[in-house]
Design a protein around this motif. Structure first.
Motif, PDB file in Angstrom:
ATOM      1  N   PHE A  95      15.439  37.746  39.836  1.00 44.63           N
ATOM      2  CA  PHE A  95      16.012  37.376  38.541  1.00 44.63           C
ATOM      3  C   PHE A  95      17.366  38.033  38.326  1.00 44.63           C
ATOM      4  CE2 PHE A  95      16.426  38.386  33.949  1.00 44.63           C
ATOM      5  CZ  PHE A  95      16.555  37.089  33.471  1.00 44.63           C
ATOM      6  N   ALA A  96      17.447  39.344  38.608  1.00 47.12           N
ATOM      7  CA  ALA A  96      18.713  40.055  38.433  1.00 47.12           C
ATOM      8  C   ALA A  96      19.791  39.493  39.347  1.00 47.12           C
ATOM      9  CB  ALA A  96      18.510  41.545  38.701  1.00 47.12           C
ATOM     10  N   GLY A  97      19.417  39.208  40.599  1.00 44.61           N
ATOM     11  CA  GLY A  97      20.400  38.692  41.543  1.00 44.61           C
ATOM     12  C   GLY A  97      20.890  37.310  41.194  1.00 44.61           C
ATOM     13  N   MET A  98      19.998  36.428  40.773  1.00 47.97           N
ATOM     14  CA  MET A  98      20.411  35.073  40.437  1.00 47.97           C
ATOM     15  C   MET A  98      21.261  35.037  39.170  1.00 47.97           C
ATOM     16  SD  MET A  98      19.657  33.040  42.757  1.00 47.97           S
ATOM     17  CE  MET A  98      18.602  32.880  44.206  1.00 47.97           C
ATOM     18  N   ILE A 112      25.325  40.178  46.437  1.00 45.95           N
ATOM     19  CA  ILE A 112      24.394  39.930  45.344  1.00 45.95           C
ATOM     20  C   ILE A 112      23.069  40.629  45.598  1.00 45.95           C
ATOM     21  CG2 ILE A 112      22.981  38.124  44.284  1.00 45.95           C
ATOM     22  CD1 ILE A 112      25.430  36.305  44.489  1.00 45.95           C
ATOM     23  N   ALA A 113      22.554  40.524  46.820  1.00 46.40           N
ATOM     24  CA  ALA A 113      21.287  41.175  47.153  1.00 46.40           C
ATOM     25  C   ALA A 113      21.408  42.690  47.044  1.00 46.40           C
ATOM     26  CB  ALA A 113      20.856  40.775  48.561  1.00 46.40           C
ATOM     27  N   SER A 114      22.535  43.238  47.459  1.00 47.50           N
ATOM     28  CA  SER A 114      22.744  44.689  47.392  1.00 47.50           C
ATOM     29  C   SER A 114      22.813  45.183  45.949  1.00 47.50           C
ATOM     30  CB  SER A 114      24.031  45.068  48.142  1.00 47.50           C
ATOM     31  OG  SER A 114      23.942  44.716  49.504  1.00 47.50           O
ATOM     32  N   PHE A 115      23.557  44.450  45.119  1.00 45.31           N
ATOM     33  CA  PHE A 115      23.679  44.848  43.713  1.00 45.31           C
ATOM     34  C   PHE A 115      22.336  44.755  43.001  1.00 45.31           C
ATOM     35  CE2 PHE A 115      28.321  44.544  43.999  1.00 45.31           C
ATOM     36  CZ  PHE A 115      28.711  45.547  43.125  1.00 45.31           C
ATOM     37  N   ALA A 118      20.171  47.643  44.127  1.00 43.07           N
ATOM     38  CA  ALA A 118      20.643  48.904  43.546  1.00 43.07           C
ATOM     39  C   ALA A 118      20.281  48.997  42.065  1.00 43.07           C
ATOM     40  CB  ALA A 118      22.151  49.034  43.732  1.00 43.07           C
ATOM     41  N   PHE A 119      20.407  47.892  41.350  1.00 44.73           N
ATOM     42  CA  PHE A 119      20.060  47.878  39.929  1.00 44.73           C
ATOM     43  C   PHE A 119      18.580  48.166  39.721  1.00 44.73           C
ATOM     44  CE2 PHE A 119      18.377  45.343  36.359  1.00 44.73           C
ATOM     45  CZ  PHE A 119      19.018  45.973  35.306  1.00 44.73           C
ATOM     46  N   ALA A 120      17.734  47.487  40.515  1.00 45.62           N
ATOM     47  CA  ALA A 120      16.295  47.674  40.376  1.00 45.62           C
ATOM     48  C   ALA A 120      15.888  49.110  40.706  1.00 45.62           C
ATOM     49  CB  ALA A 120      15.554  46.694  41.286  1.00 45.62           C
ATOM     50  N   VAL A 121      16.485  49.669  41.744  1.00 48.85           N
ATOM     51  CA  VAL A 121      16.174  51.055  42.123  1.00 48.85           C
ATOM     52  C   VAL A 121      16.625  52.019  41.029  1.00 48.85           C
ATOM     53  CG1 VAL A 121      16.734  52.894  43.748  1.00 48.85           C
ATOM     54  CG2 VAL A 121      16.187  50.620  44.596  1.00 48.85           C
ATOM     55  N   ALA A 122      17.795  51.758  40.453  1.00 50.28           N
ATOM     56  CA  ALA A 122      18.297  52.623  39.379  1.00 50.28           C
ATOM     57  C   ALA A 122      17.361  52.604  38.178  1.00 50.28           C
ATOM     58  CB  ALA A 122      19.699  52.175  38.970  1.00 50.28           C
ATOM     59  N   VAL A 123      16.864  51.431  37.829  1.00 51.40           N
ATOM     60  CA  VAL A 123      15.924  51.323  36.701  1.00 51.40           C
ATOM     61  C   VAL A 123      14.626  52.054  37.031  1.00 51.40           C
ATOM     62  CG1 VAL A 123      14.534  49.736  35.330  1.00 51.40           C
ATOM     63  CG2 VAL A 123      16.916  49.188  35.823  1.00 51.40           C
ATOM     64  N   GLY A 161      12.202  42.097  47.977  1.00 51.85           N
ATOM     65  CA  GLY A 161      12.800  41.128  47.068  1.00 51.85           C
ATOM     66  C   GLY A 161      14.270  40.886  47.370  1.00 51.85           C
ATOM     67  N   ALA A 162      14.983  41.945  47.778  1.00 54.14           N
ATOM     68  CA  ALA A 162      16.401  41.800  48.116  1.00 54.14           C
ATOM     69  C   ALA A 162      16.577  40.920  49.351  1.00 54.14           C
ATOM     70  CB  ALA A 162      17.022  43.175  48.354  1.00 54.14           C
ATOM     71  N   VAL A 163      15.687  41.075  50.319  1.00 54.05           N
ATOM     72  CA  VAL A 163      15.750  40.231  51.514  1.00 54.05           C
ATOM     73  C   VAL A 163      15.511  38.767  51.146  1.00 54.05           C
ATOM     74  CG1 VAL A 163      14.679  39.717  53.736  1.00 54.05           C
ATOM     75  CG2 VAL A 163      15.080  42.093  53.068  1.00 54.05           C
ATOM     76  N   LEU A 164      14.483  38.527  50.352  1.00 55.62           N
ATOM     77  CA  LEU A 164      14.193  37.156  49.915  1.00 55.62           C
ATOM     78  C   LEU A 164      15.339  36.591  49.074  1.00 55.62           C
ATOM     79  CD1 LEU A 164      10.402  37.442  48.981  1.00 55.62           C
ATOM     80  CD2 LEU A 164      11.416  36.443  51.035  1.00 55.62           C
ATOM     81  N   LEU A 165      15.933  37.441  48.259  1.00 58.62           N
ATOM     82  CA  LEU A 165      17.071  37.011  47.444  1.00 58.62           C
ATOM     83  C   LEU A 165      18.237  36.593  48.329  1.00 58.62           C
ATOM     84  CD1 LEU A 165      18.663  36.727  44.787  1.00 58.62           C
ATOM     85  CD2 LEU A 165      19.119  39.186  44.903  1.00 58.62           C
TER      86      LEU A 165
END
Length: 198
Positions: A95-98, A112-115, A118-123, A161-165
């Motif tokens: 969701f965040a990536g899209m 996009i996958a990296s950001f 990183a966002f999910a890990v930060a949260v 999830g990042a890989v799938l994204l």
């Protein structure tokens, strides 16, 4: 009779040569313009995305983000389990990536996958501070964004999830970049018209 035909044949030959030179000049100009525009590409054009494909990618990304949101909401109706938690974390990254892809279609799939990761890990790491728990106590709906407690398994789920994204966004880019039917070039028609009109 032959003396009258020779000037006409010579004139026709000259016209054909002039038409050939014009055609060569047009093609050379087209190549120069392509090289010039290629050296000044915008980021999205560097990915092969002109304005129409960029718009299509934006729409597709919004649809994908909406799908992730709907699936995530449906997961909330299920009894909490390991599979549900992992699926929710994967959808969170998607969701965040899209959303990011819809906002900035010029970004590459890897970026996009990296950001998003990183966002999910930060949260997730923020949950170690107790701030999310305080927010959830005041606004229960904030749990959908910040979660409730730290879980290291979520970090692995975010990576998946990042890989799938990355795979999903790359597929959307290919769909959005599919060329539309091009109109036939009128260069040859113009050359023939020049020969006739002269």
């Amino acid at each position: 009779g032959d003396s009258d035909a020779d000037p006409d044949a010579h004139t026709l030959t000259r016209r054909r040569r002039r038409a050939a030179r014009r055609r060569a000049g047009r093609r050379a100009g087209a190549v120069d313009r392509a090289r010039t525009s290629g050296s000044r590409q915008r980021p999205e054009e560097a990915q092969g995305l002109s304005t129409p494909p960029r718009r299509r990618l934006r729409v597709l990304s919004l649809v994908a983000a909406s799908g992730c949101l709907v699936l995530g909401a449906l997961l909330q109706l299920l009894e909490r389990s390991f599979v549900v938690d992992v699926a929710g974390s994967v959808l969170y990254v998607g969701f965040a990536g899209m959303l990011l892809a819809a906002a900035s279609p010029a970004l590459s799939s890897a970026t996009i996958a990296s950001f998003a990761f990183a966002f999910a890990v930060a949260v997730e790491l923020l949950q170690l501070t107790g701030v999310p728990q305080a927010l959830v106590a005041v606004f229960p709906a904030a749990r959908l964004v910040f979660g409730s407690s730290f879980d290291p398994i979520d970090l692995l789920a975010y990576a998946g999830g990042a890989v799938l994204l990355f795979v999903a966004h790359s597929a959307l880019v290919r769909v959005a970049s599919r060329p539309t039917a091009e109109a036939p070039s009128d260069t040859d028609t113009d050359v023939e018209t020049d020969v006739v009109s002269e």
